[in-house]
Design an enzyme around this catalytic site. Sequence first.
Site, PDB file in Angstrom:
ATOM      1  N   PHE A   1      -3.553  -0.717   3.273  1.00 59.37           N
ATOM      2  CA  PHE A   1      -2.361  -1.564   3.177  1.00 59.37           C
ATOM      3  C   PHE A   1      -1.316  -0.826   2.360  1.00 59.37           C
ATOM      4  O   PHE A   1      -1.569  -0.426   1.230  1.00 59.37           O
ATOM      5  CB  PHE A   1      -2.668  -2.923   2.531  1.00 59.37           C
TER       6      PHE A   1
ATOM      7  N   ASP B   1      -1.661   6.032  -2.884  1.00 63.00           N
ATOM      8  CA  ASP B   1      -0.977   4.754  -3.080  1.00 63.00           C
ATOM      9  C   ASP B   1      -1.735   4.011  -4.188  1.00 63.00           C
ATOM     10  O   ASP B   1      -2.803   3.451  -3.957  1.00 63.00           O
ATOM     11  CB  ASP B   1      -0.993   3.957  -1.769  1.00 63.00           C
TER      12      ASP B   1
ATOM     13  N   LYS C   1       3.747  -3.069  -8.631  1.00 57.35           N
ATOM     14  CA  LYS C   1       3.000  -4.208  -9.184  1.00 57.35           C
ATOM     15  C   LYS C   1       3.031  -4.286 -10.716  1.00 57.35           C
ATOM     16  O   LYS C   1       3.934  -4.864 -11.286  1.00 57.35           O
ATOM     17  CB  LYS C   1       1.580  -4.202  -8.642  1.00 57.35           C
TER      18      LYS C   1
HETATM   19  N1  PLP Z   1       0.460  -0.658  -1.439  1.00 53.19           N
HETATM   20  C1  PLP Z   1      -0.624  -1.330  -1.846  1.00 53.19           C
HETATM   21  C2  PLP Z   1      -1.905  -0.591  -2.066  1.00 53.19           C
HETATM   22  C3  PLP Z   1      -0.578  -2.706  -2.057  1.00 53.19           C
HETATM   23  O1  PLP Z   1      -1.670  -3.365  -2.446  1.00 53.19           O
HETATM   24  C4  PLP Z   1       0.652  -3.375  -1.825  1.00 53.19           C
HETATM   25  C5  PLP Z   1       0.732  -4.830  -2.002  1.00 53.19           C
HETATM   26  O2  PLP Z   1      -0.228  -5.554  -2.048  1.00 53.19           O
HETATM   27  C6  PLP Z   1       1.760  -2.639  -1.409  1.00 53.19           C
HETATM   28  C7  PLP Z   1       1.628  -1.283  -1.229  1.00 53.19           C
HETATM   29  C8  PLP Z   1       3.073  -3.306  -1.166  1.00 53.19           C
HETATM   30  O3  PLP Z   1       3.648  -3.642  -2.384  1.00 53.19           O
HETATM   31  P1  PLP Z   1       4.891  -4.677  -2.418  1.00 53.19           P
HETATM   32  O4  PLP Z   1       4.378  -6.006  -2.026  1.00 53.19           O
HETATM   33  O5  PLP Z   1       5.345  -4.606  -3.859  1.00 53.19           O
HETATM   34  O6  PLP Z   1       5.917  -4.143  -1.478  1.00 53.19           O
END
Ligand code: PLP
Length: 396
Positions: free
Chosen positions: A138, A223, A252
């Site tokens: 994700f 990520d 986050k």
């Molecule tokens: N990358 C990862 C691993 C995530 O868990 C998330 C959100 O849950 C995101 C990217 C996307 O982040 P945002 O909701 O701040 O755009």
Amino acid sequence: MNTNQLMNLSDQNIASTYSRFPIVIVRGDGCIVWDSDNREYLDFVGGLAVCNLGHCHPNIVKAIKEQVERLIHVSNLYYTEPQTKLAGLLTKKSFADRVFFCNSGAEANEAAIKLARKYGREDKGNERFEIITMTNSFHGRTMATITATGQEKFHKGFEPLLPGFIYVPYNDVEAVKNTIGKTTCAIMVEPIQGEGGVNCPSDSYLKELREICDKHGLLLIFDEVQVGIGRTGTLFAYESYGVQPDIITLAKALAGGLPIGAMLAREEVAGSFTPGSHASTFGGNPVVTAAALATINTILNDGVLRNCIEIGGYFFHELDKLRGKYPFIKELRGKGLIVGIELEFDGGDIVKRCLERGVLINCTMGKILRFLPPLTVTKAEVDTMVSVLDDSFSEI
Ligand code: PLP
């Protein structure tokens, strides 16, 4: 407005992209939140890995208050002190030399994707633009990041997707090797897949990805939006695995609850971004960067990482006892204070039962209960969580 009126008004006027639980949260302190009827909840969702220092940590509140009274916003056409200091701290504490600030995890990943493509095209004069990502990953909800996300359910209805992404199974090194082609520029991976079900890497997986990238001249992008900022027991997740990527993305928890995103890269790679390549109006705003400075300094100086490892270990141990008691628990996985319990059935009912007992937990991928408490959580709070879970399981 009473609680029901507020929920009705919200449901009438806000885009219906979320299915919400029927409570209105009005206040938070540490690991506890209160609803509009003054009912208390132990929060093991933690804003989905945002509230790593709990709710309204005094150091963060103080930093935000002081900054909003001095300067709330200026354009990135000018220098500001909090942004400069935060970039200095992030580069000092990580492998990276440069930081690009934005406002969310998706934006941080967009920046990483753009940088990888630009670097891939400029490096050695090759036309390299393709990024390998993992199934069940994700990476966000923008068009590029849903494309990077290896889960069909996030693609449906939004096609055509962006060209230039290929998915391979997580934890499968051979699949990566077999997929690399002349146009590949990067491998993008979550060190632990969060939304995908708290899937942890095998002992050698991330190291082998590093070796593959070195062999083929590819960028390794981690990520760390969900598992960075102390979640695994080190400030950055890559430190927990002893593997250095070329780019990491953060968001986050970075600013303790204010919206922020950051992409960190090595100097040579970051050099592909020049004035005009990329930008963000709010990215690295003085208030969020002041909050982020307070967050990181507190995590590093107040024993938070030690607590994460100790209490994370204790939590895991206590949950393991439940595993012995309830055969429908298929697997327990995690690191530090990201923990997942895979059930044999849909976990929605357990989440509801915990809520009724005053504990907030999350369920992802249908069957995986996910726990993301503040890293400041205490042993007593873990005991409450485990006993509520035990009671909820016993009713099944
Ligand atoms: N990358 C990862 C691993 C995530 O868990 C998330 C959100 O849950 C995101 C990217 C996307 O982040 P945002 O909701 O701040 O755009």
